[in-house]
Design a protein around this motif. Structure first.
Motif, short mmCIF file in Angstrom:
data_model
loop_
_atom_site.label_atom_id
_atom_site.label_comp_id
_atom_site.label_asym_id
_atom_site.label_seq_id
_atom_site.Cartn_x
_atom_site.Cartn_y
_atom_site.Cartn_z
N TRP A 60 0.87 -1.18 0.00
CA TRP A 60 0.00 0.00 0.00
C TRP A 60 0.90 1.22 0.00
CZ3 TRP A 60 -5.22 -0.07 -0.41
CH2 TRP A 60 -5.88 -1.27 -0.14
N CYS A 61 0.57 2.20 -0.79
CA CYS A 61 1.36 3.44 -0.83
C CYS A 61 0.45 4.62 -0.52
CB CYS A 61 2.02 3.61 -2.20
SG CYS A 61 3.20 2.28 -2.57
N ASN A 62 0.93 5.47 0.36
CA ASN A 62 0.28 6.71 0.82
C ASN A 62 -1.05 6.41 1.50
OD1 ASN A 62 -0.14 9.40 1.32
ND2 ASN A 62 -1.06 9.81 -0.65
N SER A 63 -1.05 5.93 2.66
CA SER A 63 0.07 5.73 3.56
C SER A 63 0.71 4.36 3.34
CB SER A 63 -0.34 5.91 5.00
OG SER A 63 -1.25 4.92 5.43
N ASN A 64 2.04 4.33 3.46
CA ASN A 64 2.81 3.15 3.11
C ASN A 64 2.61 2.03 4.12
OD1 ASN A 64 3.70 4.87 1.15
ND2 ASN A 64 5.73 5.15 2.00
N GLY A 65 2.42 0.83 3.61
CA GLY A 65 2.23 -0.31 4.50
C GLY A 65 1.99 -1.57 3.71
N GLY A 66 1.30 -2.50 4.34
CA GLY A 66 1.06 -3.81 3.75
C GLY A 66 2.04 -4.80 4.33
N SER A 67 2.16 -5.95 3.71
CA SER A 67 3.05 -7.00 4.21
C SER A 67 4.45 -6.91 3.61
CB SER A 67 2.44 -8.38 3.95
OG SER A 67 2.13 -8.54 2.58
N HIS A 68 4.71 -5.92 2.77
CA HIS A 68 6.05 -5.74 2.18
C HIS A 68 7.02 -5.35 3.29
CE1 HIS A 68 9.30 -4.25 -0.35
NE2 HIS A 68 8.67 -4.80 -1.39
N PRO A 69 8.25 -5.93 3.32
CA PRO A 69 9.20 -5.61 4.38
C PRO A 69 9.77 -4.18 4.34
CG PRO A 69 10.19 -7.10 2.79
CD PRO A 69 8.75 -6.98 2.43
N ASP A 70 9.72 -3.52 3.19
CA ASP A 70 10.22 -2.15 3.06
C ASP A 70 9.23 -1.33 2.23
OD1 ASP A 70 11.68 0.21 2.84
OD2 ASP A 70 13.19 -0.63 1.48
N ASP A 72 8.25 1.76 2.46
CA ASP A 72 8.70 3.11 2.12
C ASP A 72 9.62 3.09 0.91
OD1 ASP A 72 7.26 4.18 4.27
OD2 ASP A 72 8.97 4.05 5.63
N GLY A 73 10.60 2.20 0.91
CA GLY A 73 11.53 2.10 -0.22
C GLY A 73 10.84 1.63 -1.49
N ALA A 74 9.95 0.64 -1.35
CA ALA A 74 9.25 0.12 -2.52
C ALA A 74 8.33 1.17 -3.12
CB ALA A 74 8.47 -1.14 -2.15
N CYS A 75 7.58 1.89 -2.28
CA CYS A 75 6.67 2.92 -2.79
C CYS A 75 7.45 4.05 -3.46
CB CYS A 75 5.81 3.48 -1.66
SG CYS A 75 4.53 2.32 -1.10
N ALA A 76 8.58 4.44 -2.88
CA ALA A 76 9.40 5.50 -3.47
C ALA A 76 9.92 5.08 -4.84
CB ALA A 76 10.55 5.87 -2.55
N THR A 77 10.32 3.82 -4.96
CA THR A 77 10.85 3.32 -6.23
C THR A 77 9.76 3.24 -7.29
OG1 THR A 77 12.56 2.08 -5.06
CG2 THR A 77 12.06 1.38 -7.31
N VAL A 78 8.58 2.76 -6.92
CA VAL A 78 7.46 2.70 -7.87
C VAL A 78 7.06 4.12 -8.26
CG1 VAL A 78 5.06 1.99 -8.20
CG2 VAL A 78 6.65 0.47 -7.03
N THR A 133 14.88 -4.94 -10.00
CA THR A 133 13.69 -4.37 -9.38
C THR A 133 13.86 -3.90 -7.94
OG1 THR A 133 12.90 -6.50 -8.55
CG2 THR A 133 12.23 -5.87 -10.79
N THR A 134 15.05 -4.02 -7.36
CA THR A 134 15.21 -3.70 -5.95
C THR A 134 14.73 -2.29 -5.63
OG1 THR A 134 16.73 -3.94 -4.09
CG2 THR A 134 17.61 -2.84 -6.02
N PRO A 135 14.10 -2.03 -4.53
CA PRO A 135 13.68 -2.91 -3.45
C PRO A 135 12.27 -3.44 -3.61
CG PRO A 135 13.30 -0.67 -2.75
CD PRO A 135 13.86 -0.61 -4.18
#
Length: 139
Positions: A60-70, A72-78, A133-135
């Motif tokens: 989930w992005c804005n607000s960042n969350g979900g079961s992804h371990p990072d 914040d980093g994943a949302c910023a990259t997407v 694709t990191t992160p």
């Protein structure tokens, strides 16, 4: 615009109109926008999605969350790729040349539901997936 995008857009507009009507002529000052993005990320063993599902997370992005371990980093990259998973920068570097394919899949929406996310790509191995694709697919 796809049918799915039109349906989401219509639902969001309908909810906004209902909230506007319920609160009179002005929208509430503290209105909470819908999440900017919701994406299910999956990794399958082999080429395509017929192989064994190795792992799956929700982002989930804005607000960042979900079961992804990072998240914040994943949302910023997407966000840097403007929701286009084909444009993820990743982290270039060396990988072994062994062929142990994995397939990355991303499904969901971006831009508050305006943009559908439908990405599927096979990588030669987990290292190549990480490098490309990191992160986002680091889970």
């Amino acid at each position: 615009m796809s049918k799915r995008t039109k349906t989401r857009t219509a639902a969001l507009l309908g909810a906004a109109a209902l909230a506007f009507t319920a609160f009179g002529a002005s929208a509430p000052a503290a209105a909470i926008p819908p999440p900017y993005g919701h994406i299910v990320l999956s990794v399958y063993a082999g080429e395509g999605t017929n192989g064994l599902l190795i792992d799956q997370v929700e982002l989930w992005c804005n607000s960042n969350g979900g079961s992804h371990p990072d998240p914040d980093g994943a949302c910023a990259t997407v966000d840097q790729a403007d929701g286009d998973f084909g444009l993820l920068k990743g982290d270039p570097g060396p990988c072994t040349m062994d062929w142990r394919p994995v397939t990355a899949v991303a499904e969901g929406y971006w831009h508050g539901g305006v943009t559908d996310v439908a990405f599927e790509r096979t990588y030669g191995n987990r290292c190549a997936l990480h490098r490309g694709t990191t992160p986002v697919f680091d889970f």
